[in-house]
Scaffold this motif. Sequence first.
Motif, short mmCIF file in Angstrom:
data_model
loop_
_atom_site.label_atom_id
_atom_site.label_comp_id
_atom_site.label_asym_id
_atom_site.label_seq_id
_atom_site.Cartn_x
_atom_site.Cartn_y
_atom_site.Cartn_z
N MET A 1 -84.38 61.87 112.25
CA MET A 1 -84.94 62.91 113.11
C MET A 1 -86.03 62.30 113.98
SD MET A 1 -87.38 65.02 110.46
CE MET A 1 -88.70 64.20 109.59
N SER A 2 -86.45 63.06 115.00
CA SER A 2 -87.54 62.64 115.86
C SER A 2 -88.85 63.18 115.29
CB SER A 2 -87.33 63.19 117.27
OG SER A 2 -87.50 64.60 117.27
N PRO A 3 -89.99 62.61 115.68
CA PRO A 3 -91.28 63.11 115.17
C PRO A 3 -91.50 64.59 115.46
CG PRO A 3 -91.56 60.96 116.20
CD PRO A 3 -90.15 61.39 116.49
N ALA A 4 -90.95 65.09 116.57
CA ALA A 4 -91.16 66.48 116.94
C ALA A 4 -90.52 67.45 115.94
CB ALA A 4 -90.60 66.74 118.34
N LEU A 5 -89.58 66.97 115.14
CA LEU A 5 -88.87 67.85 114.20
C LEU A 5 -89.41 67.77 112.77
CD1 LEU A 5 -85.18 67.30 115.37
CD2 LEU A 5 -86.65 69.27 115.81
N ILE A 6 -90.48 67.02 112.56
CA ILE A 6 -90.98 66.82 111.19
C ILE A 6 -91.25 68.14 110.49
CG2 ILE A 6 -92.98 66.01 109.86
CD1 ILE A 6 -93.07 63.56 111.62
N ASP A 7 -92.01 69.03 111.14
CA ASP A 7 -92.38 70.29 110.48
C ASP A 7 -91.17 71.17 110.20
OD1 ASP A 7 -95.15 69.82 110.33
OD2 ASP A 7 -95.40 70.36 112.43
N VAL A 9 -87.89 70.24 109.90
CA VAL A 9 -86.99 69.66 108.90
C VAL A 9 -87.58 69.75 107.49
CG1 VAL A 9 -85.89 67.52 108.10
CG2 VAL A 9 -85.84 68.13 110.53
N THR A 10 -88.87 69.39 107.34
CA THR A 10 -89.48 69.46 106.01
C THR A 10 -89.60 70.90 105.53
OG1 THR A 10 -91.69 69.38 107.04
CG2 THR A 10 -90.75 67.30 106.26
N GLY A 11 -89.68 71.85 106.47
CA GLY A 11 -89.70 73.26 106.08
C GLY A 11 -88.39 73.72 105.51
N TRP A 12 -87.29 73.10 105.92
CA TRP A 12 -85.96 73.47 105.42
C TRP A 12 -85.73 72.92 104.01
CZ3 TRP A 12 -82.90 71.84 110.40
CH2 TRP A 12 -83.02 72.85 111.36
N LEU A 13 -86.36 71.83 103.68
CA LEU A 13 -86.08 71.16 102.41
C LEU A 13 -86.82 71.86 101.26
CD1 LEU A 13 -86.37 67.45 103.58
CD2 LEU A 13 -84.30 68.81 103.28
N GLU A 132 -112.98 73.22 105.04
CA GLU A 132 -113.09 73.95 106.31
C GLU A 132 -112.17 75.15 106.39
OE1 GLU A 132 -112.31 70.86 109.12
OE2 GLU A 132 -114.35 70.04 109.02
N GLY A 133 -111.36 75.36 105.36
CA GLY A 133 -110.47 76.52 105.36
C GLY A 133 -109.31 76.40 106.32
N ARG A 134 -108.85 75.17 106.57
CA ARG A 134 -107.74 74.95 107.50
C ARG A 134 -106.45 74.66 106.74
NH1 ARG A 134 -107.65 70.56 109.61
NH2 ARG A 134 -109.49 69.46 108.83
N MET A 135 -105.32 75.02 107.35
CA MET A 135 -104.02 74.64 106.84
C MET A 135 -103.59 73.36 107.56
SD MET A 135 -103.32 77.17 104.75
CE MET A 135 -101.56 77.45 104.53
N VAL A 136 -102.86 72.50 106.86
CA VAL A 136 -102.45 71.22 107.44
C VAL A 136 -100.93 71.14 107.49
CG1 VAL A 136 -102.57 68.71 107.22
CG2 VAL A 136 -104.53 70.11 106.56
N ALA A 137 -100.41 70.97 108.70
CA ALA A 137 -98.97 70.82 108.88
C ALA A 137 -98.53 69.43 108.41
CB ALA A 137 -98.59 71.02 110.34
N VAL A 138 -97.27 69.31 108.04
CA VAL A 138 -96.75 68.03 107.57
C VAL A 138 -96.90 66.96 108.63
CG1 VAL A 138 -94.70 66.83 106.72
CG2 VAL A 138 -95.13 69.19 106.02
N PHE A 178 -96.73 73.97 105.39
CA PHE A 178 -98.03 73.34 105.28
C PHE A 178 -98.12 72.62 103.94
CE2 PHE A 178 -99.24 76.97 108.15
CZ PHE A 178 -99.53 76.19 109.26
N ILE A 179 -99.06 71.68 103.87
CA ILE A 179 -99.31 70.94 102.64
C ILE A 179 -100.77 71.12 102.25
CG2 ILE A 179 -99.33 68.66 101.52
CD1 ILE A 179 -96.55 69.57 102.13
N GLY A 180 -101.02 71.35 100.98
CA GLY A 180 -102.40 71.49 100.50
C GLY A 180 -102.59 70.75 99.20
#
Length: 204
Positions: A1-7, A9-13, A132-138, A178-180
């Motif tokens: 996959m391309s970097p633009a699809l990381i979030d 694709v990982t969301g599907w898994l 900081e109360g932020r969510m972090v995308a993959v 997201f990952i925490g």
Amino acid sequence: MSPALIDVVTGWLEHGGTRILVDPGDAELAGAVADLVAPPCPWVEDGGASSKRRLAELSEEVGRIARALAALSASDMEQALAEPPHAGAVGNASLVRALIRLRKLRGQHFMPELFADPAWDILLDLAIARIEGRMVAVSSLCIAAAVPATTALRWIAQMTEQALLVRQPDPRDGRRMFIGLSDQASAGMDGYLAAARGVIAVAG
């Protein structure tokens, strides 16, 4: 996959065990096919370094700092750690930012590849996000890991399997994940930062 699809694709898994390649070259594709034929030890990382050893070193580092803190007198320990909850959170955020800056500073004087430590970079990035109360995308976490995206995704998967990280669906976009930090990892980072503050206070 391309970097633009990381979030996406990982969301599907839903489960681990999937090998993800981000913009792979011919050599990386050939290596992935070879792994399918003869799967490598899951703890072998790029360049022959053992990710299991890396994770163990993180625990050992926390232990060393904790032992140094335990060697302080009771009054020194109370002075170093006696902070109101809000001030502690602010202090921890400043400390984590300083640790991240110091890690990046090494790359200005030495080859950055000498200090690749994606597990620790991932923990630091998620620690400050939690404060900081932020969510972090993959995809954002892959950047913070300071290694190729394919390698970062492999580390994220391994750390999730080790119950250090948890997957958190985006409530506004079901395609994103997201990952925490897990409760276990959060407690470990809190203990590390408390111990680090004590060591820094003594050194100062």
